[in-house]
Scaffold this motif. Structure first.
Motif, PDB file in Angstrom:
ATOM      1  N   THR A 299     -15.577   6.112  -0.136  1.00 40.21           N
ATOM      2  CA  THR A 299     -14.770   7.075   0.629  1.00 40.21           C
ATOM      3  C   THR A 299     -13.370   6.527   0.864  1.00 40.21           C
ATOM      4  OG1 THR A 299     -16.815   7.510   1.818  1.00 40.21           O
ATOM      5  CG2 THR A 299     -14.828   8.504   2.722  1.00 40.21           C
ATOM      6  N   ASN A 300     -13.317   5.246   1.152  1.00 39.44           N
ATOM      7  CA  ASN A 300     -12.017   4.616   1.431  1.00 39.44           C
ATOM      8  C   ASN A 300     -11.254   4.257   0.156  1.00 39.44           C
ATOM      9  OD1 ASN A 300     -12.746   4.697   4.090  1.00 39.44           O
ATOM     10  ND2 ASN A 300     -13.058   2.507   4.330  1.00 39.44           N
ATOM     11  N   GLU A 301     -11.903   4.464  -1.002  1.00 40.73           N
ATOM     12  CA  GLU A 301     -11.332   4.041  -2.286  1.00 40.73           C
ATOM     13  C   GLU A 301     -10.967   2.564  -2.280  1.00 40.73           C
ATOM     14  OE1 GLU A 301      -8.946   6.632  -4.683  1.00 40.73           O
ATOM     15  OE2 GLU A 301      -9.118   8.214  -3.184  1.00 40.73           O
ATOM     16  N   GLU A 302     -11.889   1.761  -1.741  1.00 44.40           N
ATOM     17  CA  GLU A 302     -11.696   0.302  -1.737  1.00 44.40           C
ATOM     18  C   GLU A 302     -12.996  -0.322  -2.232  1.00 44.40           C
ATOM     19  OE1 GLU A 302      -8.782  -1.186   1.550  1.00 44.40           O
ATOM     20  OE2 GLU A 302     -10.309   0.036   2.535  1.00 44.40           O
ATOM     21  N   THR A 303     -13.240  -0.185  -3.520  1.00 44.02           N
ATOM     22  CA  THR A 303     -14.570  -0.503  -4.052  1.00 44.02           C
ATOM     23  C   THR A 303     -14.660  -1.852  -4.757  1.00 44.02           C
ATOM     24  OG1 THR A 303     -13.946   0.722  -6.002  1.00 44.02           O
ATOM     25  CG2 THR A 303     -15.267   1.904  -4.370  1.00 44.02           C
TER      26      THR A 303
ATOM     27  N   THR B 164     -21.001   2.627   6.734  1.00 45.56           N
ATOM     28  CA  THR B 164     -20.198   1.422   7.000  1.00 45.56           C
ATOM     29  C   THR B 164     -20.286   0.478   5.805  1.00 45.56           C
ATOM     30  OG1 THR B 164     -22.064   0.244   8.020  1.00 45.56           O
ATOM     31  CG2 THR B 164     -20.596   1.431   9.525  1.00 45.56           C
TER      32      THR B 164
ATOM     33  N   ARG C 267      -3.777   9.283  -2.280  1.00 45.07           N
ATOM     34  CA  ARG C 267      -4.480   9.805  -1.108  1.00 45.07           C
ATOM     35  C   ARG C 267      -3.790  11.057  -0.558  1.00 45.07           C
ATOM     36  NH1 ARG C 267      -7.871   5.500   0.508  1.00 45.07           N
ATOM     37  NH2 ARG C 267      -7.310   3.603  -0.582  1.00 45.07           N
TER      38      ARG C 267
ATOM     39  N   ARG D 228     -19.088   4.037   2.166  1.00 44.54           N
ATOM     40  CA  ARG D 228     -17.833   3.916   2.928  1.00 44.54           C
ATOM     41  C   ARG D 228     -16.715   3.356   2.041  1.00 44.54           C
ATOM     42  NH1 ARG D 228     -16.627   3.544   8.405  1.00 44.54           N
ATOM     43  NH2 ARG D 228     -14.395   3.877   8.603  1.00 44.54           N
ATOM     44  N   ALA D 229     -17.058   2.357   1.222  1.00 45.41           N
ATOM     45  CA  ALA D 229     -16.049   1.775   0.324  1.00 45.41           C
ATOM     46  C   ALA D 229     -15.550   2.836  -0.655  1.00 45.41           C
ATOM     47  CB  ALA D 229     -16.640   0.582  -0.425  1.00 45.41           C
TER      48      ALA D 229
ATOM     49  N   ASP E  16       0.826  -1.218   0.000  1.00 43.06           N
ATOM     50  CA  ASP E  16       0.000   0.000   0.000  1.00 43.06           C
ATOM     51  C   ASP E  16       0.856   1.263   0.000  1.00 43.06           C
ATOM     52  OD1 ASP E  16      -2.529  -0.847  -0.242  1.00 43.06           O
ATOM     53  OD2 ASP E  16      -3.181  -0.329   1.786  1.00 43.06           O
TER      54      ASP E  16
END
Ligand code: FAD
Ligand code: NAD
Length: 476
Positions: free
Chosen positions: A399-403, A457, A78, A396-397, A70
């Motif tokens: 926002t976290n850029e984990e889609t 969430t 980010r 949330r995904a 990461d």
């Protein structure tokens, strides 16, 4: 220092052979139920495969290799610029060892706290209620028990003609401690171990190729759509897959390993070069040295100790749990059986719900499932519906850029009763607990969809997939 016991000492109520998740939990529970209990373990540390060379060290490396990856590939977008990132493999391996030592010592304390005796040694049957124990400190003793629990776990399945040297040709144990990142790391077997440890070494810089006999990765519990998505995300990481390919032989020279494989359908031969090869083609029950023949304990063709619904073997007073007997080779399955067996011994009643044992593959993103897969339901001729929700549509995904990934519900057509859930996505391994609870309580998809989930969430994707299975999702 191991304690020794005189052979004429009063027999134990429960003698547990093996200090893994099955054995140590059985011993703790038996102690809590007031039974005079001893746990015999030969490796010199408690926690079994799971804590010493399995779940725990692999998750330490998965977590830390993910962070390393990461920092190099994810943080810049980010707004976090990091320069001069370097791998210190030695420290990463030490962090893993620290996690292992801390946890195995913790189990030792738990045994003490619950008044369970601990013998460091190798047990073998001398009679139905009697064990010979070769003590690790030297010498031997005999232990008698009214009840004996075999919880001796599993070992790596051998491959005819291939010798594991834990340097060039490694099992999972060697792959958890490689002293340097290999240039070419070839994984034989695209099951759970191959995918997890393949991910670790790819993230740390190795060229990784996974050679898998089947046409899909992940094993039979994973539905085809999820397995395909999983393969795609792992390819993005840079892992190469050779599916439908069967390994025939592996030969090593001083600094190279040559693998001969063949395409399962065409029979065409393929040669693959590697610096290190991981053999991860499955595990088999471990009964070596137990002298089971002496007490007539039956095993099936796959070497599993045969048990009835109360874990009784064919020898009265001897029971078996965990990897050494039937069911998925999972630590939490062994633990549930550990509790049940102590309760059977004390009260005559115990229970494990084998329809609600979750499974998780700790890749990135994680893959998790519980209950029936679509494939299994089709085979059984059960009428079902599915509902899916992609993390791409979860706030949330996003926002976290984990889609990457989705949640899939599989429900009974007529009643909406939840039959199975499959998830690929961030924190799937945590989210599957909600699905397991739903199965335990016989929930319908509507029960879940009408349960308030906190915003924002990832678990809202879970609720929306439930909704999608009998109605329409709201946010997609
Ligand atoms: P074990 O944990 O194998 O313990 C058996 C113990 O018995 C061993 O310590 C052994 O030394 C001892 N023993 C054997 N014979 C004797 C004897 N004659 N006398 C005395 N002692 C003896 N499962 C998960 O659920 N999640 C995971 O993330 C996960 N990751 C894994 C990663 C790897 C690399 C591996 C290899 C396995 C992983 N597993 C995972 C599987 C998990 O480790 C096993 O399912 C679990 O450890 C089984 O528990 P057990 O108590 O049946 O046996
Ligand atoms: P596995 O059964 O998951 O996978 C083995 C794979 O090897 C299969 O996909 C099989 O088709 C393939 N294979 C077999 N022979 C082959 C050949 N000649 N050429 C190419 N491919 C071949 O076994 P594993 O990955 O070794 O894991 C063993 C056990 O450990 C599993 O039962 C698993 O439950 C447990 N485990 C669990 C976790 C977890 O829960 N996260 C992690 C690691 C291990």
């Amino acid at each position: 220092m191991a304690r020794t016991y005189a052979s004429d000492a009063a027999p134990y109520d429960v003698v547990v052979i093996g200090g893994g998740p099955g054995g140590y939990i059985a011993a703790i529970k038996a102690g809590q139920l007031g039974l005079k209990t001893v746990c015999i373990e030969k490796r010199g540390a408690l926690g079994g495969t799971c804590l010493n060379v399995g779940c725990i060290p692999s998750k330490s490396l998965l977590n830390n290799s993910h962070k390393y990856h990461d920092v190099q590939h994810d943080l810049k977008k980010r707004g976090i610029d990091v320069e001069g990132v370097k791998l210190n493999l030695d420290v990463m391996l030490k962090a893993k060892d620290k996690a292992v030592t801390g946890l195995t010592k913790g189990v030792e304390m738990l045994l003490k706290k619950n008044k369970v005796d601990y013998i460091k040694g190798m047990a073998s049957f001398a009679g139905p209620n009697k064990l010979d124990v070769q003590l690790l400190d030297g010498g031997e003793t005999q232990v008698e028990g009214k009840n004996i629990v075999i919880a001796t776990g599993s070992e790596v399945s051998p491959f005819p003609g291939i010798e594991i040297d834990e340097k060039q040709i490694v099992s999972s144990t060697g792959a958890l401690s490689l002293p340097e990142v290999p240039k070419k790391f070839v994984v034989i077997g695209g099951g759970v171990i191959g995918l997890e440890l393949g991910s670790v070494w790819r993230r740390l810089g190795a060229e990784v190729t996974v050679v898998e006999f089947n046409d899909a990765i992940g094993g039979p519990g994973v539905d085809a759509d999820i397995a395909k998505l999983m393969k795609r995300t792992m390819e993005k990481l840079g892992i190469k897959f050779m599916l439908g390919t069967k390994v025939a032989s592996v030969e090593k020279s001083a600094d190279q390993v040559k693998i001969k494989a063949e395409d399962v359908k065409s029979g065409k031969e393929v040669d693959i070069d590697a610096n290190v090869v991981l053999m991860s083609i499955g595990r088999r029950p471990n009964t070596s040295g137990l002298n089971l023949e002496a007490v007539g304990i039956e095993m099936d063709k796959r070497g599993r100790v045969v048990v009835d619904d109360e874990y009784n073997t064919s020898c009265k007073g001897v029971r078996a749990i965990g990897d050494v007997t039937f069911g998925p080779m999972l630590a939490h399955k062994a633990e549930e059986e550990g509790v049940a067996i102590a309760e059977f011994i004390k009260t005559g009643h115990g229970h494990v719900n084998y329809d609600a044992i979750p499974a998780v593959i700790y890749t990135y993103p994680e893959v998790a499932w519980v209950g029936k897969s679509e494939t299994a339901l089709k085979d059984e001729g059960v009428q079902y519906k599915t509902g899916t929700f992609p993390f791409m549509a979860n706030s949330r995904a996003k926002t976290n850029e984990e889609t990457e990934g989705l949640v899939k519900f599989i429900v009974e057509k007529e009643t909406d009763k939840v039959l199975g859930v499959q998830i690929i996505g961030p924190n799937a391994g945590e989210m599957i607990a909600e699905a397991t609870l739903a199965l335990e309580y016989g929930a319908s998809a509507e029960d879940i969809a009408r349960t308030c989930h906190a915003h924002p969430t990832l678990s809202e994707a879970f609720k929306e997939a439930a909704l999608a299975s009998y109605d329409k999702p709201l946010n997609f």
